[in-house]
Design an enzyme around this catalytic site. Structure first.
Site, PDB file in Angstrom:
ATOM      1  N   ASP A  53     -13.564  42.307  94.772  1.00 19.92           N
ATOM      2  CA  ASP A  53     -13.568  42.916  94.142  1.00 19.92           C
ATOM      3  C   ASP A  53     -13.160  44.765  94.560  1.00 19.92           C
ATOM      4  O   ASP A  53     -14.565  44.414  94.994  1.00 19.92           O
ATOM      5  CB  ASP A  53     -13.690  42.942  93.010  1.00 19.92           C
ATOM      6  CG  ASP A  53     -13.439  43.777  91.330  1.00 19.92           C
ATOM      7  OD1 ASP A  53     -12.297  44.054  91.271  1.00 19.92           O
ATOM      8  OD2 ASP A  53     -13.948  43.692  90.379  1.00 19.92           O
ATOM      9  N   HIS A  73     -13.034  51.992  84.368  1.00 21.99           N
ATOM     10  CA  HIS A  73     -14.364  50.961  84.390  1.00 21.99           C
ATOM     11  C   HIS A  73     -15.181  50.992  83.350  1.00 21.99           C
ATOM     12  O   HIS A  73     -15.655  52.232  82.875  1.00 21.99           O
ATOM     13  CB  HIS A  73     -14.847  50.189  85.457  1.00 21.99           C
ATOM     14  CG  HIS A  73     -14.184  50.150  86.647  1.00 21.99           C
ATOM     15  ND1 HIS A  73     -13.607  51.193  87.615  1.00 21.99           N
ATOM     16  CD2 HIS A  73     -13.705  48.987  86.889  1.00 21.99           C
ATOM     17  CE1 HIS A  73     -12.537  50.310  88.577  1.00 21.99           C
ATOM     18  NE2 HIS A  73     -12.850  49.108  88.294  1.00 21.99           N
ATOM     19  N   SER A 124     -16.492  43.949  82.264  1.00 28.50           N
ATOM     20  CA  SER A 124     -17.591  44.709  81.018  1.00 28.50           C
ATOM     21  C   SER A 124     -17.897  43.775  80.014  1.00 28.50           C
ATOM     22  O   SER A 124     -19.001  43.553  78.882  1.00 28.50           O
ATOM     23  CB  SER A 124     -17.015  46.179  80.714  1.00 28.50           C
ATOM     24  OG  SER A 124     -17.204  46.661  81.610  1.00 28.50           O
TER      25      SER A 124
END
Ligand code: G3H
Ligand code: 13P
Ligand code: ZN
Length: 330
Positions: free
Chosen positions: A99, A195, A274
């Site tokens: 990632d 993000h 998250s």
């Protein structure tokens, strides 16, 4: 030690994306840094018969150790096969993906240590440099039949406190040229996701730009699109964190209905990290508060893992639409 991903039991993402495009779902791309996260991801995806992309960031590789992480990935495939046999259910396809790779060298290192897919994130570079760096990674990856994700457009940062204002949306008029020049297998785009747990400001409508997505789809029909920053920031986890001593203010995520809509279109991979962090933290805080005498890590990490597994099952079924799709991947 160099090792090819096929000998570890991984698959690349190409057949996953072909099925996702055909059947209108998105493959879950869940990040892991430790054993409990990995167990939760694999068990949830086996339970729901979903294909899965295990994501490892540069930070995760540094945190858990690159060698250990590759072996954990391999162990996860073996565990999945054994459990599938025990339960009498089908095995699921698993990809191991880097990632946000930030250099050619990091991508090479991952490809040579068993990753079946890498992302080269040149999104902060000028257009031609991004395309050239991405092409360099693609040329190397092709030699190993590893799939490559590139990115065009910049997601707003979490740290800058003006998340929504910081987006540089992907320009639909650039995608066709970028995909051709770079030769990628999938493209991450910026349409208002970001993000972390603070994606919108209070009072702001949590909304992603599905109109830009549609425009991009028109330019590159049938091409797999990736959404980063796609956590929904579950309200109950945030409430629990704050009830048990945490301090999270104004945490807002992407509405799940919008992700579902995106998954039905050309979006073939949805990245979620998250939400897992929030759910684990909520459960651990709860146990620390309600059972202050507890000090066996299994007694708080175990329930955190179970809560995480339950969340991934829900995501696969109700958001990504990937439940039941594993047998469709040939
Ligand atoms: O996109 C970022 C992922 O959530 C990984 O985060 O770099 O803190 O491991 P990390
Ligand atoms: P979230 O922070 O929204 O979970 O996004 C994760 C991600 O994009 C990983 O690449
Ligand atoms: Zn990301």
């Amino acid at each position: 030690m160099k090792v090819h991903y096929t000998s570890l039991g991984f698959v690349n993402t190409k057949p996953m994306f072909a099925a996702a495009m055909r059947s209108g779902f998105a493959v879950p791309a869940y990040n892991f840094n430790n054993m409990e996260q990995l167990q939760a991801i694999v068990m949830a995806c086996l339970e729901t018969q979903s294909p899965v992309i295990l994501q490892v960031s540069k930070g995760a590789r540094d945190y858990a150790d690159r060698t250990l992480l590759s072996h954990m990935g391999r162990g996860a495939v073996e565990m999945m096969k054994r459990k599938a046999g025990e339960k009498g259910v089908g095995e699921i396809p698993i990809a191991l993906h880097l990632d946000h790779g930030d250099s050619f060298e990091l991508c090479v290192s991952c490809i040579e240590t068993g990753f079946s897919s890498v992302m080269i994130d040149g999104s902060h570079l000028p257009y031609t440099e991004n395309a050239a760096l991405t092409r360099k990674v693609v040329d190397f990856a092709r030699l190993h039949d590893v799939s490559v994700e590139g990115e065009l457009g910049v997601l707003a940062g979490v740290e800058d406190e003006v998340a929504a204002a910081g987006h540089t949306y992907t320009r639909p008029e650039e995608v066709e040229d970028f995909v051709r020049r770079a030769g990628v297998d999938s493209l991450a785009i910026s349409i208002g996701t970001s993000h972390g747990a603070f994606k919108f400001k209070p009072g702001q409508k949590p909304e992603i730009r599905l109109d830009i997505l549609r425009e991009i789809e028109k330019r590159i029909p049938g091409f797999p699109i990736v959404l980063h920053g796609s956590s929904s920031v579950p309200g109950d986890a945030v409430v629990a964190i704050n009830r048990y001593g945490g301090r999270l203010k104004d945490s807002i995520g992407i509405p799940e209905t919008q992700l579902r809509e995106a998954a039905r279109s050309a979006v073939c991979k949805i990245n979620i990290d998250s939400d897992g962090r929030l759910v684990m933290t909520a459960k651990i805080r709860e146990i620390f508060t309600l059972k202050p005498e507890e000090f066996d890590p299994r007694k708080y990490l175990g329930p955190a893992r179970d809560a995480l597994c339950a969340m991934y099952i829900e995501k696969n079924k109700n958001v990504l639409g990937s439940a039941g799709q594993a047998p469709e991947i040939k």
